[in-house]
Design a protein around this motif. Structure first.
Motif, PDB file in Angstrom:
ATOM      1  N   VAL A  69      -3.132  -1.072 -50.411  1.00 46.75           N
ATOM      2  CA  VAL A  69      -3.397  -1.820 -49.187  1.00 46.75           C
ATOM      3  C   VAL A  69      -4.845  -1.600 -48.779  1.00 46.75           C
ATOM      4  N   THR A  70      -5.548  -2.681 -48.485  1.00 48.12           N
ATOM      5  CA  THR A  70      -6.944  -2.550 -48.080  1.00 48.12           C
ATOM      6  C   THR A  70      -7.038  -1.989 -46.667  1.00 48.12           C
ATOM      7  N   GLU A  71      -8.224  -1.508 -46.322  1.00 49.92           N
ATOM      8  CA  GLU A  71      -8.437  -0.910 -45.000  1.00 49.92           C
ATOM      9  C   GLU A  71      -8.195  -1.939 -43.882  1.00 49.92           C
ATOM     10  N   GLU A  72      -8.577  -3.188 -44.122  1.00 47.64           N
ATOM     11  CA  GLU A  72      -8.414  -4.222 -43.090  1.00 47.64           C
ATOM     12  C   GLU A  72      -6.944  -4.584 -42.861  1.00 47.64           C
ATOM     13  N   GLU A  73      -6.091  -4.305 -43.835  1.00 46.32           N
ATOM     14  CA  GLU A  73      -4.681  -4.717 -43.749  1.00 46.32           C
ATOM     15  C   GLU A  73      -3.766  -3.640 -43.195  1.00 46.32           C
ATOM     16  N   LYS A  74      -4.270  -2.455 -42.937  1.00 47.68           N
ATOM     17  CA  LYS A  74      -3.394  -1.334 -42.599  1.00 47.68           C
ATOM     18  C   LYS A  74      -2.551  -1.588 -41.350  1.00 47.68           C
ATOM     19  N   ASP A  75      -3.092  -2.315 -40.393  1.00 46.25           N
ATOM     20  CA  ASP A  75      -2.319  -2.638 -39.197  1.00 46.25           C
ATOM     21  C   ASP A  75      -1.746  -4.048 -39.251  1.00 46.25           C
ATOM     22  N   ARG A  76      -2.454  -4.935 -39.918  1.00 46.51           N
ATOM     23  CA  ARG A  76      -2.039  -6.337 -39.908  1.00 46.51           C
ATOM     24  C   ARG A  76      -0.736  -6.573 -40.655  1.00 46.51           C
ATOM     25  N   ILE A  77      -0.468  -5.779 -41.710  1.00 47.34           N
ATOM     26  CA  ILE A  77       0.754  -6.017 -42.486  1.00 47.34           C
ATOM     27  C   ILE A  77       2.008  -5.658 -41.708  1.00 47.34           C
ATOM     28  N   GLU A 133       3.362   4.243 -40.866  1.00 45.62           N
ATOM     29  CA  GLU A 133       1.944   4.047 -41.132  1.00 45.62           C
ATOM     30  C   GLU A 133       1.743   3.889 -42.629  1.00 45.62           C
ATOM     31  N   VAL A 134       0.565   3.418 -42.980  1.00 49.95           N
ATOM     32  CA  VAL A 134       0.230   3.295 -44.398  1.00 49.95           C
ATOM     33  C   VAL A 134      -1.130   3.937 -44.625  1.00 49.95           C
ATOM     34  N   THR A 135      -1.212   4.666 -45.728  1.00 52.22           N
ATOM     35  CA  THR A 135      -2.481   5.311 -46.120  1.00 52.22           C
ATOM     36  C   THR A 135      -2.714   5.050 -47.606  1.00 52.22           C
ATOM     37  N   ALA A 136      -3.878   5.409 -48.053  1.00 50.35           N
ATOM     38  CA  ALA A 136      -4.185   5.250 -49.480  1.00 50.35           C
ATOM     39  C   ALA A 136      -3.474   6.339 -50.274  1.00 50.35           C
ATOM     40  N   GLY A 137      -2.732   5.933 -51.295  1.00 52.76           N
ATOM     41  CA  GLY A 137      -2.032   6.901 -52.140  1.00 52.76           C
ATOM     42  C   GLY A 137      -2.895   7.361 -53.307  1.00 52.76           C
ATOM     43  N   ARG A 138      -2.270   8.163 -54.170  1.00 55.25           N
ATOM     44  CA  ARG A 138      -3.004   8.646 -55.335  1.00 55.25           C
ATOM     45  C   ARG A 138      -3.373   7.506 -56.281  1.00 55.25           C
ATOM     46  N   ILE A 139      -2.477   6.521 -56.347  1.00 63.49           N
ATOM     47  CA  ILE A 139      -2.745   5.358 -57.207  1.00 63.49           C
ATOM     48  C   ILE A 139      -2.685   4.071 -56.375  1.00 63.49           C
ATOM     49  N   GLY A 140      -1.516   3.807 -55.766  1.00 66.80           N
ATOM     50  CA  GLY A 140      -1.327   2.586 -54.988  1.00 66.80           C
ATOM     51  C   GLY A 140      -1.298   2.854 -53.495  1.00 66.80           C
ATOM     52  N   ALA A 141      -0.214   2.394 -52.870  1.00 69.87           N
ATOM     53  CA  ALA A 141      -0.062   2.560 -51.418  1.00 69.87           C
ATOM     54  C   ALA A 141       0.857   3.738 -51.120  1.00 69.87           C
TER      55      ALA A 141
END
Length: 456
Positions: free
Chosen positions: A389-397, A439-447
């Motif tokens: 998930v991109t930084e801009e999408e973290k809240d929008r999704i 919440e969503v954060t950057a994972g080791r590979i994906g989301a």
């Protein structure tokens, strides 16, 4: 008449009431003005008659018992005023008038001072005693033609009546214009309300801050529309969420049925398939009940108690069909020790399941579920090896109906629809209603999605 009045519009009834009130006021004012004018004219005439009699008495001379005075001549209409003098019952001086007027003047002889009207000749008479050496010897009668007074009264009555009628007509036109201007916002509100449909949930009258009855009404209706729109949105959201959450168990039921019907199976397989169908039906029942409870008690879901391990296992099992369709393996990492959350199991599952389904749709091969304790919270983690998930999408999704760039890219590449964008919104809403969050954060590979719920 009453039925016709009740069928008139508000503007018509108000205009009619205003005109009726003003008409009554104008009639009363016209009558009062003309009455006061007639009283004033009468008072003026009486003053003239008294002064005329007084002047005449000063001109009379009495010598050796004989009364001497100027001899009046002519008709009363010519001079406007005339004098009669009666002494010892005899007529000493008299104008040339009609017999009935002469008789009326004669009738005042010997009477106390008084007035007498003769309507036929429009004449008002005034008789006053004549004294000589403190002894009454006769009567002086003054007469005044009232034709000019009566004419002025009639013309004044006609003029004031015509003026009142003109004022009433002008007021009618002005009142109609003012009422139309005052009710124009109401007409506009009516037209707008008729044009709106159920799809226009965000339309409002928007007449600004309330400063009169009409804008207060508009503000009140806007508030009511806000409440109705909120209720309709909740209803639509509930319908969408129920549809979204029932897709997984329905897909499992359909898959089991298709496999069972594809070829002959042994009884043990059919029993296993029916058991799976029964479990999916139970899951559907729990889903509906959980969503109903969430809709009715939103804001107070932080109650009950459930095992974290059991929630993880059921969440993993609930996405088995979806994971198989996408070639994804779901791995559950058990917590290091027994953990419990302060939320009912079905509510917790409705929070975790959409996050896991989302990970299964966009993972390349693996989804990892885990849980651990952090102070007074239990932290669930859902990691995938997808595009992230991109930084801009973290809240929008997490907004209803919004899908991330990964879903758009997949559809652009020819893939079928990967969801309606409702699952994450539902998960966050239910989590926050249970005093948690998603919440969503950057994972080791994906989301890497993090679900926080209170401990139990």
């Amino acid at each position: 008449m009453k039925h016709r009045f009740s069928r008139m519009g508000v503007r018509g009834r108000l205009l009619l009431a205003v005109l009726a009130t003003v008409a009554v006021a104008l009639i009363v004012m016209t009558v009062a003005f003309n009455y006061l004018l007639s009283v004033s004219f009468r008072s003026d005439a009486d003053d003239r008659l008294r002064n005329l009699a007084l002047d005449e008495s000063s001109r009379i001379s009495i010598s050796n018992g004989r009364v001497t005075l100027p001899q009046p001549t002519g008709e009363i209409q010519e001079f406007g005023t005339q004098i009669w003098v009666f002494v010892s019952g005899a007529t000493v001086s008299s104008p040339n008038v009609e017999p009935n007027l002469q008789a009326a003047a004669k009738s005042l002889d010997g009477q106390p001072a008084q007035y007498l009207d003769v309507p036929e000749q429009e004449v008002r008479l005034y008789g006053v005693p004549l004294y000589y050496e403190e002894e009454r010897i006769g009567t002086i009668v003054s007469g005044l033609w009232m034709g000019s007074y009566n004419y002025n009264l009639r013309m004044t009555l006609l003029a004031t009546g015509a003026l009142a009628l003109v004022l009433l007509l002008v007021l009618g036109f002005v009142g109609r214009w003012v009422l139309n201007a005052a009710f124009r916002p109401v007409s506009r509100m009516t037209a707008e309300a008729e044009a709106w449909s159920i799809a226009d949930l965000d339309r409002r009258f928007e007449m600004g801050e309330p400063h009169d009855e009409v804008t207060q009404l508009a503000s009140t209706l806007d508030g009511m529309l806000d409440r109705l729109a909120a209720g309709l949105r909740r209803e639509r959201r509930f319908s969408a969420e129920v549809s979204h959450q029932l897709r997984t168990p329905l897909a499992k039921i359909k898959a089991e049925a298709e496999l069972a019907l594809r070829r002959e199976r042994n009884p043990a397989y059919y029993q296993e398939a029916l058991a799976s169908v029964s479990q999916s039906a139970d899951q559907m029942t729990r889903t509906v009940e959980a969503l109903m409870a969430a809709a009715q008690e939103e804001g107070s879901l932080a109650r009950g108690r459930a095992s974290v391990w059991q929630v993880l296992e059921e969440a993993s099992a609930s996405v088995g069909v979806l994971a198989g369709e996408n070639g994804v393996r779901v791995r559950v990492e058990p917590p290091l020790r027994s953990l419990y959350i302060g939320v009912e199991r079905d509510i917790a599952l409705q929070i975790i399941q959409p996050v896991v389904e989302n990970a299964c749709r966009f993972a390349r091969s693996t989804v990892i579920l885990g849980a651990g304790r952090n102070g007074k919270e239990v932290v669930f983690t859902v990691e995938d090896d997808g595009a992230g998930v991109t930084e801009e999408e973290k809240d929008r999704i997490f907004e209803p109906g919004v899908r991330g760039s990964a879903a758009e890219a997949a559809e652009a590449g020819g893939a079928t629809s990967r969801g309606a964008g409702l699952g994450l919104s539902l998960a966050r809403r239910l989590a926050r209603a249970a005093s948690g969050d998603v919440e969503v954060t950057a994972g080791r590979i994906g989301a890497r999605f993090v679900v926080r719920l209170p401990t139990g």
